[in-house]
Design a protein around this motif. Structure first.
Motif, PDB file in Angstrom:
ATOM      1  N   GLU A  15      76.803   4.883 135.204  1.00 55.20           N
ATOM      2  CA  GLU A  15      77.172   5.254 136.558  1.00 55.20           C
ATOM      3  C   GLU A  15      78.496   4.662 137.038  1.00 55.20           C
ATOM      4  OE1 GLU A  15      75.261   3.081 135.399  1.00 55.20           O
ATOM      5  OE2 GLU A  15      74.165   1.864 136.860  1.00 55.20           O
ATOM      6  N   ASN A  16      79.193   3.949 136.150  1.00 47.61           N
ATOM      7  CA  ASN A  16      80.334   3.174 136.633  1.00 47.61           C
ATOM      8  C   ASN A  16      81.681   3.663 136.090  1.00 47.61           C
ATOM      9  OD1 ASN A  16      80.045   2.528 133.985  1.00 47.61           O
ATOM     10  ND2 ASN A  16      80.267   0.329 134.251  1.00 47.61           N
ATOM     11  N   SER A  30      84.736   3.464 138.191  1.00 48.09           N
ATOM     12  CA  SER A  30      85.143   2.094 138.490  1.00 48.09           C
ATOM     13  C   SER A  30      85.825   1.447 137.297  1.00 48.09           C
ATOM     14  CB  SER A  30      83.933   1.252 138.906  1.00 48.09           C
ATOM     15  OG  SER A  30      83.259   1.887 139.951  1.00 48.09           O
ATOM     16  N   VAL A  31      85.296   1.680 136.112  1.00 48.23           N
ATOM     17  CA  VAL A  31      85.950   1.142 134.916  1.00 48.23           C
ATOM     18  C   VAL A  31      87.354   1.758 134.821  1.00 48.23           C
ATOM     19  CG1 VAL A  31      85.864   0.953 132.396  1.00 48.23           C
ATOM     20  CG2 VAL A  31      83.757   0.817 133.720  1.00 48.23           C
ATOM     21  N   SER A  87      89.123   2.839 137.277  1.00 45.69           N
ATOM     22  CA  SER A  87      89.942   2.228 138.338  1.00 45.69           C
ATOM     23  C   SER A  87      90.553   0.925 137.851  1.00 45.69           C
ATOM     24  CB  SER A  87      89.096   1.914 139.578  1.00 45.69           C
ATOM     25  OG  SER A  87      88.544   3.081 140.126  1.00 45.69           O
ATOM     26  N   GLY A  88      89.723   0.124 137.190  1.00 46.16           N
ATOM     27  CA  GLY A  88      90.196  -1.159 136.675  1.00 46.16           C
ATOM     28  C   GLY A  88      91.251  -0.970 135.599  1.00 46.16           C
ATOM     29  N   ALA A  89      91.013  -0.012 134.707  1.00 44.27           N
ATOM     30  CA  ALA A  89      91.980   0.238 133.632  1.00 44.27           C
ATOM     31  C   ALA A  89      93.312   0.683 134.215  1.00 44.27           C
ATOM     32  CB  ALA A  89      91.428   1.286 132.670  1.00 44.27           C
ATOM     33  N   GLN A 142      78.825   7.232 143.940  1.00 45.46           N
ATOM     34  CA  GLN A 142      79.409   6.175 144.776  1.00 45.46           C
ATOM     35  C   GLN A 142      80.679   5.614 144.142  1.00 45.46           C
ATOM     36  OE1 GLN A 142      76.735   3.029 146.071  1.00 45.46           O
ATOM     37  NE2 GLN A 142      78.303   1.527 145.628  1.00 45.46           N
ATOM     38  N   ALA A 143      80.611   5.362 142.839  1.00 47.75           N
ATOM     39  CA  ALA A 143      81.787   4.819 142.147  1.00 47.75           C
ATOM     40  C   ALA A 143      82.934   5.821 142.197  1.00 47.75           C
ATOM     41  CB  ALA A 143      81.434   4.481 140.701  1.00 47.75           C
TER      42      ALA A 143
END
Ligand code: TPP
Ligand code: SF4
Ligand code: MG
Lengths: 308, 392
Positions: free
Chosen positions: A76-77, A80-81, A83-85, A120-121
């Protein structure tokens, strides 16, 4: 950004960046979509993949189908992963610690990983406006775990958690309009695509890469296993989904809708439904209800596309 | 050259560490009592004192997920959380060591719901006990600062490459202003080498990270992770030693206070170690043979050091700030018992639980705990553990 066709048969990259030998089912439309997306993306990417069919069929220690940098962490992320990358590469470039060419971060997830557990992510990533492309491979159920319903499963489809029965039509709710949710985040590029229209799909991927901020592409990916259709039907059904108006192809650039293909007259949805075991139980009453809804939604979309 | 001691809130000192380490990415979600750490980092980025990407994610699950992404592309990554936040990110916390991503995280320890409590205990830490991170507990502000600095060096050591968690008790450390010897950037020179992940996600050298493991290989991947975590101890000890040589403050996995010849030892983890010294002093003045052991390194667990530290004691009284519900009592006590089980000379180990949800434990309480512990050791008890200060 005007629509321009980048990809033609002559210009199609020969190189396969999503290598064959993966373990997708015979005739999998999702694997076909991934292959086309990768061709359009080229090598300068970092792919972040959600748990789901495509992750499972393509990676198993010590093998991989990915010839590009690829990471899978959880279900589910993904956004977000990614986004971080994206943030990581951005700051490393700023600090002169990464000097390579432009790298596009691409998040990939199924309909479950996108419209349900990962929503959500994804909303967070779109709201923050990370410069990344998010691709949803919509096969209209949780296929990896055995064809359970998702919020992207269309009304009437029988799945293992929305089984048709004496007291059930199958899926009881209308398909969640994920592209509209993406549009509501005011991102600059949203599109729907289908591997049955490969050049259109690849053009859209390029546009998604070029667009600033987050872009979102929603790809209908026929799953013969879950839809209970012939393994030779993925391309045909993808076309029928478009020609019946069940899954219209369109783009939304800076909020402006544009139909990629318009049909003066849509084919009846029955033409699409009848090939699929998941709809076999539907009565005429339900099919008419679906037909009305599809026609309605298509007209709404066309109206939006004609607005200035 | 030694820096000046300055009075500073410990949260801000921890944020200062991230600045000193010149972190590239901070992804965080606010939760009491961690907020001051991340607010300060946002401020440092906003005013240009720290050149980093601050990702104000929409949840802790996403905070740790974004950390995975940024660390995987080769960016030095920091985050902080507490209590429910750590619970929410739990799933992701497990993934970081399996991908060998050296993320550094500060945890301002907080009790878990329900009922909701923003105050300190160690329940949040115990939930991630087995996640594969290097983990240490600070006993005061200076340790929070120093251990956080060392955490970057330990995590990113090419032979470690494991995420590292520094626990500091919520409020009783996070919100307290303490005189702390802060280090300056030029003093640190070379202590934290530049972060180079050996195989980051880059197009020029594509790698696949996070492939799934069928039964024929899963065990081997977990074993490899375990070997890495256990062997990190050498690097941890080396980092603390060099830190001591350079900055004059020495750290060890287990710290003793008047413990050498004591027949009864109290064992704590976190800030209670400081309070307990007062109790020990008082009892020593009274002629009682008591001492204190403070457990600093939580993972990898310092088995040998623990055995060494208690070798002359007859009784070890372990004071936990967390309850293993329906189980043996305190989770720290369980580790101590298993570390000592099978030893030729075994002290009696007694488990106490207290300080839950921010309940204060005073020096008097510790005196009572020690006295009661000795009584239990001598006379036995029907209970697995005792919980102190429960109002009937
Ligand atoms: C937190 C969590 N919940 C549930 C699962 C189990 N799970 C793995 S893949 C999946 C469904 C994936 O569906 P979708 O995103 O539509 O991708 P598809 O397999 O259909 O391509 C589920 C439910 C999981 N891995 N993690
Ligand atoms: S279950 Fe469906 S989506 Fe998954 S690999 Fe098979 S055909 Fe493709
Ligand atoms: Mg799916």
């Amino acid at each position: 950004m005007d629509k321009f066709t980048v990809f033609t048969p002559q210009l199609l990259p020969q190189e396969e960046l999503f290598a064959s030998g993966h373990r997708a089912c015979v005739g999998c439309g999702e694997a076909l979509a991934v292959r086309l997306v990768c061709k359009a993306l080229g090598r300068d990417v970092v792919i972040v993949n959600a748990t789901g069919c495509m992750e499972i069929v393509s990676s198993q220690i010590p093998r991989t189908s990915w010839k590009v940098p690829w990471i899978h962490t959880l279900f589910e992320n993904t956004a977000s992963v990614a986004s971080g990358a994206e943030a990581g590469l951005k700051i490393l470039r700023k600090k002169d610690r990464y000097s390579g060419g432009k790298v596009t971060v691409v998040a990939m997830a199924g309909d479950g990983g996108t419209s349900d557990i990962g929503l959500q992510a994804l909303s967070g990533a779109m709201e923050r406006g990370h410069n990344l492309l998010y691709v949803c491979y919509d096969n209209e159920a949780y296929m990896n775990t055995g064809v359970q319903r998702s919020s992207s499963t269309p009304l009437g489809a029988s799945t293992t958690t929305s089984p048709a029965g004496e007291k059930s039509v199958g899926q009881f709710s209308w398909k969640k309009n994920m592209p509209a949710i993406a549009v509501a985040h005011n991102i600059s590029y949203v599109a729907t695509a289908s591997p049955s229209y490969p050049f259109d799909l690849m053009d859209k991927v390029r546009k998604g890469v070029e667009a600033t901020g987050t872009s979102y592409i929603h790809i209908l990916s026929v799953c013969p296993t879950g839809w209970r259709c012939g393994s030779d039907m993925a391309v045909t059904l993808g076309r029928l989904a478009v020609e019946t108006g069940v899954f219209p192809l369109y783009e939304v650039e800076d909020g402006k809708y544009k139909l990629s293909l318009d049909f003066p007259r849509l084919r009846p949805v029955r033409d699409y439904l009848k090939h699929q075991g998941r709809f076999r139980h539907l009565t005429d009453v339900i099919i008419d209800k679906i037909q009305d809804r599809v026609t309605d939604e298509y007209l709404k979309l066309r109206r939006k596309a004609s607005e200035d | 050259m030694m820096s000046q001691r300055v009075g500073i809130e410990i949260s801000l000192a921890v944020a200062e560490v991230a600045k000193l380490a010149d972190v590239d990415v901070v992804a965080a979600y606010p939760i009491t009592p961690q907020t001051h750490i991340v607010e300060r980092l946002a401020e440092l980025v906003a005013n240009g004192e720290l050149s980093a990407e601050y990702i104000p994610v929409e949840s802790e699950h996403s905070a740790m997920s974004a950390c995975l992404g940024s660390s995987a592309v080769g960016a030095r990554t920091f985050t902080a959380t507490a209590g429910q936040g750590l619970e929410l990110m739990h799933e992701v916390v497990d993934v970081a060591p399996s991908l060998r991503l050296p993320i550094v995280m500060a945890v301002a320890n907080r009790a878990l719901s329900g009922p909701l409590s923003v105050w300190c205990d160690h329940s949040d830490a115990m939930g991630v006990r087995d996640c594969g991170w290097v983990q240490m507990f600070a006993e005061n502000g200076q340790a929070a600062f120093d251990l956080s600095l060392c955490a970057f060096r330990i995590a990113e050591d090419p032979s470690v490459l494991l995420p590292t968690m520094v626990h500091l008790d919520g409020f009783s450390l996070s919100h307290v202003i303490e005189p702390i010897s802060m280090l300056e950037k030029d003093e640190l020179e070379g202590f934290i080498p530049p972060y180079e992940h050996p195989f980051p996600l880059r197009p020029d050298k594509p790698v696949t990270m996070g492939a799934f493991a069928p039964p024929v290989i899963y065990t081997e991947t977990r074993k490899a992770q375990e070997v890495a975590l256990r062997s990190s101890k050498k690097v941890i000890l080396q980092a603390w030693k060099e830190f001591g040589h350079r900055f004059g403050r020495y750290y060890s996995p287990v710290e003793g206070y008047k413990s050498k010849e004591a027949t009864t030892l109290l064992l704590t983890m976190g800030s209670f170690g400081e309070t307990a010294t007062v109790a020990i002093d008082r009892m020593r003045d009274n002629g009682e043979s008591v001492g204190l052991i403070n457990l600093r390194l939580w993972r990898p667990f310092p088995f040998d050091e623990i055995r060494q530290a208690v070798r002359n004691a007859d009784i070890v009284i372990v004071f936990d700030r967390c309850l293993s519900s329906g189980g043996p009592g305190g989770p720290v006590c369980s580790e101590i018992r298993s570390a000592l089980y099978g030893e030729k000379k075994q002290p009696q180990v007694v488990s106490f639980i207290g300080g839950l949800g921010g309940r204060d434990v005073t020096p008097d309480d510790f005196v009572n705990v020690i006295r009661r512990g000795i009584e239990i050791a001598e006379k036995g008890s029907d209970e697995e553990y005792e919980m102190i200060g429960v109002r009937e």
